[in-house]
Scaffold this active site. Structure first.
Site, PDB file in Angstrom:
ATOM      1  N   ASP A 153       0.822  -1.211   0.000  1.00  0.00           N
ATOM      2  CA  ASP A 153       0.000   0.000   0.000  1.00  0.00           C
ATOM      3  C   ASP A 153       0.859   1.264   0.000  1.00  0.00           C
ATOM      4  O   ASP A 153       1.849   1.345   0.729  1.00  0.00           O
ATOM      5  CB  ASP A 153      -0.890  -0.033   1.254  1.00  0.00           C
ATOM      6  CG  ASP A 153      -1.830   1.142   1.348  1.00  0.00           C
ATOM      7  OD1 ASP A 153      -2.752   1.228   0.520  1.00  0.00           O
ATOM      8  OD2 ASP A 153      -1.630   1.993   2.243  1.00  0.00           O
ATOM      9  N   GLU A 160      13.512 -14.891   0.759  1.00  0.00           N
ATOM     10  CA  GLU A 160      13.754 -15.948   1.754  1.00  0.00           C
ATOM     11  C   GLU A 160      12.781 -17.110   1.540  1.00  0.00           C
ATOM     12  O   GLU A 160      12.923 -18.174   2.134  1.00  0.00           O
ATOM     13  CB  GLU A 160      13.556 -15.391   3.178  1.00  0.00           C
ATOM     14  CG  GLU A 160      14.610 -14.362   3.584  1.00  0.00           C
ATOM     15  CD  GLU A 160      14.206 -13.585   4.842  1.00  0.00           C
ATOM     16  OE1 GLU A 160      13.258 -14.006   5.552  1.00  0.00           O
ATOM     17  OE2 GLU A 160      14.838 -12.530   5.090  1.00  0.00           O
TER      18      GLU A 160
END
Ligand code: GLC
Length: 535
Positions: free
Chosen positions: A203, A264
């Site tokens: 956002d 990751e």
């Protein structure tokens, strides 16, 4: 990296669910996760690849979830973590990916970090937000304006300083220069990635970092370009060029750092909300953001020449590695049918779903929903409540989804419950129920288009060349050679004859149910507002 990595977001289609308006699952008039769970079959049947959920976090709901008071909690109106997990599992079981809205620019003023920041100038979290002394005359540190109108600085009497908020005063902006903020917000990402989300819609990411020297923003001349929520309006911010409050030189590096968290995990992604010049949006999709969201179609003048120019300008601006994508509507902007006219909606959706790049559909687009007027007394959006009557409110485009044709609340919420936003009497005629079994309905045609996208490599991976354009039509080629496709859209209320290379047959039309089997040698005549796909 596995070879399949990224295919789902590069070649698939996204569907945005504005959770408060999708489906009420616990009879309180407000949409929630149980509701989403109940409607996963609709999303899967549409044939999209991923569902993006608007914020479901703990929140005082002044901006309906975009004011987060607990990043690792589900807001009680939305449900709980167990329900969230079921939504993720249910989506995955149906082959759908889940993308969660992630709100890093600010928190709610009710967030424990901000409560601590307010407690004293030496509190642990003081520097997690942007605090500054007043000017000698007591006024705010500079002229920066809030996206919702008024100054972006609010004075905190007890500690004698101003804090910055790009949006509401109840949405204090985080200080992303502070490594502790970055680490804490990266932990938030890991929390949801560990629960199985496939990525985030980030956002307000274009505002993530502000000028360290706090220089005043320049003002734009009347008629200048505006990139603010609600479009051009009366707010000072729309007349301010966001030179020092958006897209700062540090932004790409910061996004790259954010993406290391994504890396990751296997096959996850980030898509970022950017209201910037198209060339900047294109440029920001190389490092850090897998998808730099392109909202340019929302403001495009709806005629073939302007659309062709826009499309070519965008593809030309994309540096290698920046993935194209298109957004046609969202929870911040007036709905498609109300912007361009309901008769043009099928053609617009055909464009969205056949342009090169990942499309994002907004819930209700598949039904052709227009805006629903909301009386002043029932307004809920902060943009409307702060500046009533200026047309800045976002309630009309957040009308609850009409699922059924007959009950008074269209199956969104039980009949004896008041929905959080009004559902007009005409909603039923747009409902899923009234369109689902009709092969000529918009819903059926959108499903067909999404199916063609899944089946045809030319639509998923092929290049794009504009074949012809004038104010009344637009035609382009996807892919090349034998498997190429022509997309032709009539934007006018008169027949249009469109020429194309080779002889082709109709694969899909917004107007007739069965594709014509006949070969069309070199040209096709489109009915008013018709869109066609030709092979
Ligand atoms: C984004 C959202 C909008 C929200 C604002 C503040 O622009 O799309 O709905 O009000 O950020 O979080």
């Amino acid at each position: 990296m596995n070879a399949q990595n990224g295919r789902w977001w590069r070649e698939g289609a996204f569907y945005q669910v504005y959770v408060p308006s999708f489906q009420d699952g616990d009879a309180d008039g407000f949409g929630d996760l149980r509701g989403v769970e109940r409607r996963l079959d609709h999303i899967a049947a549409l044939g999209v690849t991923a569902v993006w959920l608007s914020p479901i976090y703990a929140s005082p709901l002044l901006d309906f979830g975009y004011d987060v008071s607990g990043h690792t909690e589900v807001g009680t109106v939305f449900g709980d973590l167990a329900t969230f997990d079921r939504v993720v599992r249910g989506a995955h079981d149906r082959g759908l990916r889940v993308v969660l809205d992630y709100v890093p620019q600010h928190t709610s003023s009710e967030h424990p970090w901000f409560r601590d920041a307010l407690s004293s100038r030496d509190s642990t979290h003081r520097d997690w937000y942007l605090w500054h002394d007043p000017k000698p005359d007591g006024s705010p540190p500079n002229n920066w304006a809030s996206a919702f109108g008024g100054p972006a600085w609010t004075f905190h009497e007890p500690t004698g300083q101003y804090y910055y908020h790009a949006h509401l005063p109840e949405q204090p902006s985080l200080n992303w220069r502070n490594p502790a903020v970055r680490e804490a917000m990266f932990e938030v990402m890991r929390f949801w990635l560990d629960r199985g989300v496939d990525g985030f819609r980030v956002d307000a990411v274009w505002r993530l970092i502000k000028d360290a020297r706090l220089r005043d923003n320049p003002m734009m001349d009347d008629g200048g370009e505006s990139f603010e929520i609600g479009g051009a309006g009366a707010h000072t911010t729309v007349r301010q060029i966001q030179k020092y409050t958006a897209d700062q030189p540090e932004l790409p590096g910061l996004l790259a750092q954010m993406h290391t968290v994504i890396d990751e995990y296997d096959d996850r992604m980030l898509m970022g909300e950017l209201h910037l010049k198209l060339e900047r949006v294109a440029a920001l999709g190389t490092r850090g953001l897998d998808i730099a969201m392109n909202f340019s179609l929302i403001d495009a003048p709806w005629n073939g020449l302007d659309l062709a120019k826009l499309i070519q300008r965008y593809y030309a601006a994309l540096p290698p590695g920046s993935h194209p994508n298109w957004v046609l509507s969202n929870h911040d902007r007036s709905r498609l049918g109300s912007r361009i006219g309901t008769e043009r909606v099928p053609g617009a959706l055909a464009l969205l779903l056949t342009l090169k790049g990942t499309p994002t559909l907004y819930y209700g687009d598949e039904l052709g929903l227009p805006d629903a007027p909301v009386d002043a007394g029932r307004a809920r959006d902060c943009a409307e409540l702060r500046a009533p009557g200026l047309g800045l409110g976002r309630d009309p485009q957040r009308m609850p989804m009409p699922w059924e044709a007959t009950p008074s609340h269209a199956g969104f919420t039980p009949d004896d419950v008041e929905p959080w936003l009004p559902i007009p009497a005409w909603a039923g005629q747009f409902s899923v129920e009234s369109q689902e079994l009709d092969p000529r309905s918009l819903l059926s045609r959108v499903r067909e288009l999404l199916k063609l996208r899944r089946e045809l490599a030319a639509l998923r991976q092929g290049g794009i060349t504009v074949l012809s354009a004038d104010p009344d039509h637009l035609a382009y080629l996807r892919g090349d050679g034998e498997n190429s496709l022509v997309v032709a859209v009539n934007l006018s209320d008169r027949d249009q004859t469109v020429a194309f290379p080779g002889s082709r047959s109709t694969l899909w039309s917004s107007h007739s149910t069965v594709g014509e089997r006949d070969r069309l040698p070199g040209a096709v005549t489109l009915a008013p507002f018709e869109a066609r796909l030709l092979r």
